[in-house]
Design a protein around this motif. Structure first.
Motif, mmCIF file in Angstrom:
data_model
loop_
_atom_site.group_PDB
_atom_site.id
_atom_site.type_symbol
_atom_site.label_atom_id
_atom_site.label_comp_id
_atom_site.label_asym_id
_atom_site.label_seq_id
_atom_site.Cartn_x
_atom_site.Cartn_y
_atom_site.Cartn_z
ATOM 1 N N HIS A 24 0.844 -1.206 0.000
ATOM 2 C CA HIS A 24 0.000 0.000 0.000
ATOM 3 C C HIS A 24 0.872 1.247 0.000
ATOM 4 C CE1 HIS A 24 -3.234 -2.411 2.445
ATOM 5 N NE2 HIS A 24 -3.328 -2.650 1.153
ATOM 6 N N ASP B 249 0.647 4.482 2.054
ATOM 7 C CA ASP B 249 -0.124 4.904 3.241
ATOM 8 C C ASP B 249 -0.126 6.416 3.394
ATOM 9 O OD1 ASP B 249 -0.439 2.231 3.871
ATOM 10 O OD2 ASP B 249 0.896 2.260 5.609
ATOM 11 N N GLY C 109 3.665 1.049 2.756
ATOM 12 C CA GLY C 109 2.910 0.227 3.707
ATOM 13 C C GLY C 109 2.307 -1.006 3.078
ATOM 14 N N GLY C 110 1.286 -1.504 3.753
ATOM 15 C CA GLY C 110 0.707 -2.808 3.413
ATOM 16 C C GLY C 110 1.364 -3.811 4.347
ATOM 17 N N LYS C 111 0.558 -4.679 4.925
ATOM 18 C CA LYS C 111 1.132 -5.610 5.903
ATOM 19 C C LYS C 111 2.215 -6.486 5.267
ATOM 20 C CE LYS C 111 -3.111 -5.598 8.568
ATOM 21 N NZ LYS C 111 -2.732 -4.452 9.392
ATOM 22 N N ASN D 12 5.382 -4.283 4.663
ATOM 23 C CA ASN D 12 6.032 -3.930 5.936
ATOM 24 C C ASN D 12 6.748 -5.133 6.542
ATOM 25 O OD1 ASN D 12 4.947 -1.354 5.816
ATOM 26 N ND2 ASN D 12 3.225 -1.797 7.161
ATOM 27 N N SER E 221 -3.783 3.120 1.813
ATOM 28 C CA SER E 221 -4.523 3.180 3.075
ATOM 29 C C SER E 221 -4.507 4.600 3.612
ATOM 30 C CB SER E 221 -3.919 2.212 4.096
ATOM 31 O OG SER E 221 -3.057 2.878 4.966
ATOM 32 N N TYR F 61 -4.845 4.486 16.867
ATOM 33 C CA TYR F 61 -4.749 4.436 15.415
ATOM 34 C C TYR F 61 -5.992 3.808 14.800
ATOM 35 C CZ TYR F 61 -2.799 1.694 11.435
ATOM 36 O OH TYR F 61 -2.550 1.070 10.252
ATOM 37 N N ILE G 137 -8.290 0.586 4.335
ATOM 38 C CA ILE G 137 -7.462 0.263 3.171
ATOM 39 C C ILE G 137 -8.322 0.137 1.917
ATOM 40 C CG2 ILE G 137 -5.702 -0.940 4.533
ATOM 41 C CD1 ILE G 137 -6.867 -3.597 3.426
ATOM 42 N N GLU H 137 -4.649 -9.453 3.475
ATOM 43 C CA GLU H 137 -4.959 -8.279 2.647
ATOM 44 C C GLU H 137 -4.915 -8.615 1.156
ATOM 45 O OE1 GLU H 137 -3.952 -4.502 5.528
ATOM 46 O OE2 GLU H 137 -2.354 -5.212 4.241
ATOM 47 N N HIS I 134 1.748 2.659 14.420
ATOM 48 C CA HIS I 134 1.523 2.302 13.014
ATOM 49 C C HIS I 134 2.581 1.296 12.531
ATOM 50 C CE1 HIS I 134 1.924 3.181 8.599
ATOM 51 N NE2 HIS I 134 0.642 2.954 8.690
ATOM 52 N N GLY I 135 2.132 0.133 12.078
ATOM 53 C CA GLY I 135 3.053 -0.872 11.534
ATOM 54 C C GLY I 135 3.805 -1.680 12.587
ATOM 55 N N ASP J 93 3.594 -5.457 12.188
ATOM 56 C CA ASP J 93 4.377 -5.944 11.038
ATOM 57 C C ASP J 93 5.870 -6.002 11.381
ATOM 58 O OD1 ASP J 93 2.007 -5.983 9.623
ATOM 59 O OD2 ASP J 93 2.252 -3.915 8.944
HETATM 60 O O1 RIB Z 1 -0.183 -2.987 9.621
HETATM 61 C C1 RIB Z 1 -0.083 -1.675 9.114
HETATM 62 C C2 RIB Z 1 -0.435 -1.672 7.673
HETATM 63 O O2 RIB Z 1 -1.775 -2.070 7.535
HETATM 64 C C3 RIB Z 1 -0.338 -0.320 7.011
HETATM 65 O O3 RIB Z 1 0.898 -0.103 6.387
HETATM 66 C C4 RIB Z 1 -1.535 -0.272 6.090
HETATM 67 O O4 RIB Z 1 -1.201 -0.138 4.767
HETATM 68 C C5 RIB Z 1 -2.320 -1.540 6.362
HETATM 69 O O5 RIB Z 1 -2.123 -2.488 5.403
#
Ligand code: RIB
Length: 291
Positions: free
Chosen positions: A11, A13, A38-40, A43, A94, A104, A108, A135, A232-233, A236
């Motif tokens: 993603h 973000d 981003g994106g799980k 990350n 996201s 937070y 997405i 995802e 955030h993140g 991950d």
């Molecule tokens: O876990 C955080 C991630 O979840 C973010 O980077 C967001 O893009 C979502 O996928």
């Protein structure tokens, strides 16, 4: 050394800092905006790669600007992205809001992530861990997990966001990592006797985590106490670091501890500092905590 394969989401973000997370029908003023990779899946790949694992990533982006930015970040790492697919769809993205305490909320839009072509997925023979999340489509997760079992590779899933999991996929999973909210969702399906062979890791934020092993043993592990800048993140960072440490032959409990330390450093660092966290910092934090 064995490799780690991550198949998952990418993603771009948009992360907004705000004094207050808006309620229904409310508009709140933000103080800062960050545009981040981003994106799980992405990350977790960056985290596993940062801490020394030979990581390859399979996912999909669009040809748009967000896709270009995602690609630029991946190229700065040493992750093998030869199997990254580029399509005509919009890249995933996201939007998140974070308040002063680090709370937070996010939404997405998956875009290209949902169009991964399963015919183009090849798992390398020396893959030790396949790491999945929720995802991308479940069909891809199931196909990949089947391929993993054919080469004797462990299947780990971060089952987030929570969604019903096909029992056929559950049967192939060795390790599942979920947070407290997701654990509540999976309560009925996952914790039945039938799935006792899965190691379950339930992360509890500042309260640490719980792990349940197939032999019935279970443990609670405390979190490292740090001043939170943003969560955030964090999940991950934890998962990628932990998988990377496991791949290097360490026992599961020390991997959980290692992942927790990586997450603690992640949440107590600024976005710029995060990219500079090293394995040495993780090991130092663990030693400091013991003394
Ligand atoms: O876990 C955080 C991630 O979840 C973010 O980077 C967001 O893009 C979502 O996928």
């Amino acid at each position: 050394m064995k490799k780690i394969c991550i198949i998952g989401s990418l993603h771009w973000d948009i992360v907004v800092n705000t004094n207050k997370i808006p309620k229904k029908d409310e508009t709140a003023s933000g103080s800062k905006v960050h545009y981040l990779f981003g994106g799980k899946g992405g990350n977790q790949a960056l985290s596993s790669n940062r801490y020394g694992s030979d990581t390859y990533f399979i996912g999909r982006i669009g040809k748009d600007n967000f896709g270009k930015k995602i690609l630029k970040t991946l190229k700065k790492s040493t992750i093998d992205i030869k199997q990254l697919q580029v399509g005509s769809e919009k890249s995933g993205m996201s939007v998140a809001v974070i308040d002063k305490k680090g709370n937070y909320k996010a939404t997405i839009v998956s875009g290209a992530n949902l169009s991964i072509d399963y015919k183009k997925i090849t798992l390398k023979k020396n893959t030790g861990i396949l790491l999945l999340q929720n995802e991308i489509s479940e069909k891809i997760n199931l196909i990949a997990a089947k391929k993993a079992k054919e080469i004797n590779c462990e299947v780990w899933i971060n089952a987030a966001p929570a969604r019903k999991i096909n029992p056929k996929l559950l049967e192939l999973i060795d390790v599942i990592i979920i947070n407290k909210v997701e654990a509540e969702f999976y309560k009925k399906s996952l914790f039945q006797n039938k799935f006792n062979k899965i190691t379950k890791v339930i992360t509890l934020g500042s309260k640490g985590l719980e792990v349940q092993f197939p032999d019935g043993d279970h443990k609670k592990i405390q979190a490292f106490k740090v001043k939170v800048k943003s969560t955030h993140g964090a999940g991950d960072a934890f998962i990628g670091a932990m998988a990377s440490y496991k791949l290097r032959g360490n026992n599961f409990i020390s991997c959980l501890n290692y992942g927790q330390a990586a997450a603690a450093l992640h949440i107590s660092s600024t976005i710029k500092q995060r990219n500079k966290i090293l394995e040495k910092d993780i090991l130092d934090l663990i030693i400091k905590n013991k003394t």
